[in-house]
Design a protein around this motif. Structure first.
Motif, PDB file in Angstrom:
ATOM      1  N   ARG A   1       2.686 -15.217  -1.644  1.00 30.76           N
ATOM      2  CA  ARG A   1       2.534 -14.112  -0.689  1.00 30.76           C
ATOM      3  C   ARG A   1       3.347 -12.904  -1.148  1.00 30.76           C
ATOM      4  N   VAL A   2       4.564 -13.153  -1.635  1.00 28.72           N
ATOM      5  CA  VAL A   2       5.407 -12.062  -2.126  1.00 28.72           C
ATOM      6  C   VAL A   2       4.770 -11.404  -3.346  1.00 28.72           C
ATOM      7  N   HIS A   3       4.282 -12.230  -4.286  1.00 29.42           N
ATOM      8  CA  HIS A   3       3.661 -11.685  -5.488  1.00 29.42           C
ATOM      9  C   HIS A   3       2.434 -10.861  -5.128  1.00 29.42           C
ATOM     10  N   ARG A   4       1.674 -11.355  -4.173  1.00 26.85           N
ATOM     11  CA  ARG A   4       0.486 -10.620  -3.726  1.00 26.85           C
ATOM     12  C   ARG A   4       0.883  -9.256  -3.164  1.00 26.85           C
ATOM     13  N   ALA A   5       1.919  -9.247  -2.342  1.00 31.16           N
ATOM     14  CA  ALA A   5       2.370  -7.984  -1.745  1.00 31.16           C
ATOM     15  C   ALA A   5       2.855  -7.020  -2.819  1.00 31.16           C
ATOM     16  N   PHE A   6       3.562  -7.539  -3.832  1.00 29.01           N
ATOM     17  CA  PHE A   6       4.019  -6.701  -4.937  1.00 29.01           C
ATOM     18  C   PHE A   6       2.837  -6.063  -5.654  1.00 29.01           C
ATOM     19  N   VAL A   7       1.852  -6.903  -6.020  1.00 28.12           N
ATOM     20  CA  VAL A   7       0.703  -6.410  -6.785  1.00 28.12           C
ATOM     21  C   VAL A   7      -0.031  -5.323  -6.016  1.00 28.12           C
ATOM     22  N   GLU A   8      -0.206  -5.523  -4.733  1.00 28.23           N
ATOM     23  CA  GLU A   8      -1.004  -4.584  -3.943  1.00 28.23           C
ATOM     24  C   GLU A   8      -0.290  -3.257  -3.699  1.00 28.23           C
ATOM     25  N   ARG A   9       0.965  -3.156  -4.136  1.00 25.16           N
ATOM     26  CA  ARG A   9       1.682  -1.882  -4.076  1.00 25.16           C
ATOM     27  C   ARG A   9       1.491  -1.055  -5.337  1.00 25.16           C
ATOM     28  N   VAL A  10       0.805  -1.621  -6.331  1.00 20.06           N
ATOM     29  CA  VAL A  10       0.637  -0.948  -7.623  1.00 20.06           C
ATOM     30  C   VAL A  10      -0.829  -0.608  -7.837  1.00 20.06           C
ATOM     31  N   ARG A  11      -1.145   0.645  -7.916  1.00 17.80           N
ATOM     32  CA  ARG A  11      -2.512   1.059  -8.215  1.00 17.80           C
ATOM     33  C   ARG A  11      -2.758   0.981  -9.706  1.00 17.80           C
ATOM     34  N   PRO A  12      -3.957   0.626 -10.144  1.00 14.79           N
ATOM     35  CA  PRO A  12      -5.179   0.381  -9.368  1.00 14.79           C
ATOM     36  C   PRO A  12      -5.429  -1.112  -9.111  1.00 14.79           C
ATOM     37  N   PHE A  13      -4.367  -1.900  -9.005  1.00 16.28           N
ATOM     38  CA  PHE A  13      -4.516  -3.345  -8.882  1.00 16.28           C
ATOM     39  C   PHE A  13      -4.831  -3.761  -7.441  1.00 16.28           C
TER      40      PHE A  13
ATOM     41  N   VAL B   1      -1.028 -14.643 -23.972  1.00 13.22           N
ATOM     42  CA  VAL B   1      -0.699 -13.998 -22.702  1.00 13.22           C
ATOM     43  C   VAL B   1      -0.291 -12.551 -22.953  1.00 13.22           C
ATOM     44  N   VAL B   2      -0.548 -11.690 -21.991  1.00  4.89           N
ATOM     45  CA  VAL B   2      -0.237 -10.275 -22.153  1.00  4.89           C
ATOM     46  C   VAL B   2       1.213  -9.964 -21.814  1.00  4.89           C
ATOM     47  N   ASP B   3       1.872 -10.854 -21.074  1.00  8.77           N
ATOM     48  CA  ASP B   3       3.281 -10.644 -20.737  1.00  8.77           C
ATOM     49  C   ASP B   3       3.839 -11.950 -20.174  1.00  8.77           C
ATOM     50  N   TYR B   4       5.162 -12.011 -20.076  1.00 10.44           N
ATOM     51  CA  TYR B   4       5.852 -13.214 -19.593  1.00 10.44           C
ATOM     52  C   TYR B   4       7.038 -12.740 -18.772  1.00 10.44           C
ATOM     53  N   LEU B   5       6.980 -12.950 -17.476  1.00 11.10           N
ATOM     54  CA  LEU B   5       8.014 -12.470 -16.554  1.00 11.10           C
ATOM     55  C   LEU B   5       8.734 -13.658 -15.929  1.00 11.10           C
ATOM     56  N   LEU B   6      10.053 -13.657 -16.061  1.00 10.92           N
ATOM     57  CA  LEU B   6      10.853 -14.761 -15.531  1.00 10.92           C
ATOM     58  C   LEU B   6      11.167 -14.561 -14.054  1.00 10.92           C
ATOM     59  N   LYS B   7      11.051 -15.648 -13.296  1.00  9.47           N
ATOM     60  CA  LYS B   7      11.513 -15.655 -11.912  1.00  9.47           C
ATOM     61  C   LYS B   7      13.016 -15.905 -11.889  1.00  9.47           C
ATOM     62  N   PRO B   8      13.736 -15.381 -10.905  1.00  4.73           N
ATOM     63  CA  PRO B   8      13.279 -14.418  -9.901  1.00  4.73           C
ATOM     64  C   PRO B   8      13.287 -13.019 -10.489  1.00  4.73           C
ATOM     65  N   PHE B   9      12.555 -12.114  -9.873  1.00  5.80           N
ATOM     66  CA  PHE B   9      12.500 -10.748 -10.366  1.00  5.80           C
ATOM     67  C   PHE B   9      12.329  -9.806  -9.187  1.00  5.80           C
ATOM     68  N   GLU B  10      12.530  -8.523  -9.448  1.00  7.88           N
ATOM     69  CA  GLU B  10      12.354  -7.498  -8.430  1.00  7.88           C
ATOM     70  C   GLU B  10      10.976  -6.847  -8.582  1.00  7.88           C
ATOM     71  N   PHE B  11      10.581  -6.129  -7.556  1.00  2.00           N
ATOM     72  CA  PHE B  11       9.290  -5.443  -7.588  1.00  2.00           C
ATOM     73  C   PHE B  11       9.164  -4.550  -8.805  1.00  2.00           C
ATOM     74  N   GLU B  12      10.226  -3.809  -9.155  1.00  4.08           N
ATOM     75  CA  GLU B  12      10.153  -2.883 -10.278  1.00  4.08           C
ATOM     76  C   GLU B  12       9.854  -3.591 -11.587  1.00  4.08           C
ATOM     77  N   ASP B  13      10.333  -4.834 -11.729  1.00  4.57           N
ATOM     78  CA  ASP B  13      10.074  -5.586 -12.954  1.00  4.57           C
ATOM     79  C   ASP B  13       8.586  -5.858 -13.122  1.00  4.57           C
ATOM     80  N   LEU B  14       7.938  -6.249 -12.031  1.00  2.23           N
ATOM     81  CA  LEU B  14       6.503  -6.513 -12.098  1.00  2.23           C
ATOM     82  C   LEU B  14       5.718  -5.212 -12.188  1.00  2.23           C
ATOM     83  N   ARG B  15       6.141  -4.220 -11.425  1.00  2.00           N
ATOM     84  CA  ARG B  15       5.430  -2.940 -11.434  1.00  2.00           C
ATOM     85  C   ARG B  15       5.331  -2.366 -12.841  1.00  2.00           C
ATOM     86  N   SER B  16       6.448  -2.348 -13.567  1.00  2.72           N
ATOM     87  CA  SER B  16       6.441  -1.756 -14.896  1.00  2.72           C
ATOM     88  C   SER B  16       5.518  -2.514 -15.847  1.00  2.72           C
TER      89      SER B  16
END
Length: 235
Positions: A27-39, A110-125
């Motif tokens: 749910r958190v990841h979904r909310a993060f993604v939906e804050r970033v256009r055009p995703f 894979v196009v990227d590899y993001l370690l948990k836990p992370f902040e919104f800015e990490d995923l956004r970038s």
């Protein structure tokens, strides 16, 4: 698995499938993604089997893939998708820090590899960098080796080139020089002191370099308060 109905014909949208067995994390990841256009998130899956089925049905552009799934190891989902003819991109989001796992993810493309836990800015970038690279791959006309090299490197020129509106080349060069010359990492506050710009401006330029892949960011946890973001130039 759940799918979110979306209006047909949303121009330029990049569809995302979130795969995570923890529904609160998903749910958190979904909310993060939906804050970033055009995703936009078109579905959520909690197992490897659900992920394969969801890709069949939803045809996402990008899959955010956890590795510790209850039925299969996440990386084993990728060859199943390829065998089924799906060319969706995969970004791993996992707590798995083992070098073999990271190497395996790279081998699976894979196009990227993001370690948990992370902040919104990490995923956004990372999402913004992915969108830029995807657009470049879809629109590039290859006339020479330089065109091939540009696509493979994920860059289009100097690090300070192609700045967002409101940013100046002069300030970008100042921040870049400060990052390059520092021995270790810089916070936005330290960068502001070195360059003479405001802390807000320094952070904006630092985040730009991070989003374009020119700089790395790490979190430093103190005694209290939010973790401090520290930046370093990517060699």
């Amino acid at each position: 698995m759940s799918a979110t109905p979306e209006p047909n014909g949303t121009a330029g949208a990049l569809d995302v499938l979130v795969v995570d067995d923890d529904f609160m994390v998903a749910r958190v990841h979904r909310a993060f993604v939906e804050r970033v256009r055009p995703f936009r998130v078109v579905g959520v899956a909690s197992t490897g089997e659900q992920a394969v089925t969801a890709v069949d049905e939803l045809r996402p552009d990008l899959v955010l893939l956890d590795l510790y799934l209850p039925d299969v190891f996440g990386l084993d989902v990728i060859p199943r998708l390829r065998a089924a003819g799906h060319d969706c991109d995969v970004m791993v989001i996992s707590a798995a820090r083992e070098a073999d796992t990271v190497r395996g993810a790279v081998r699976h493309g894979v196009v990227d590899y993001l370690l948990k836990p992370f902040e919104f800015e990490d995923l956004r970038s990372r999402l913004e960098r992915y969108a830029i690279q995807r657009g470049r791959l879809l629109t590039t006309v290859v006339r020479s080796q330089a065109d091939v090299d540009r696509v493979l490197s994920g860059g289009s020129g100097p690090a300070s080139g192609g700045l967002p509106k409101g940013m100046s080349v002069e300030t970008a060069d100042l921040v870049e020089r400060a990052l390059r010359d520092t021995d270790g990492t810089l916070s936005a506050t330290e960068c502001a002191t070195l360059t003479g710009v405001s802390r807000v401006s320094a952070r904006r330029y630092l985040e730009h370099f991070h989003s374009t892949g020119s700089a790395d960011v790490a979190l430093r946890y103190g005694v209290a308060g939010r973790p401090e973001r520290r930046y370093s130039w990517r060699a």
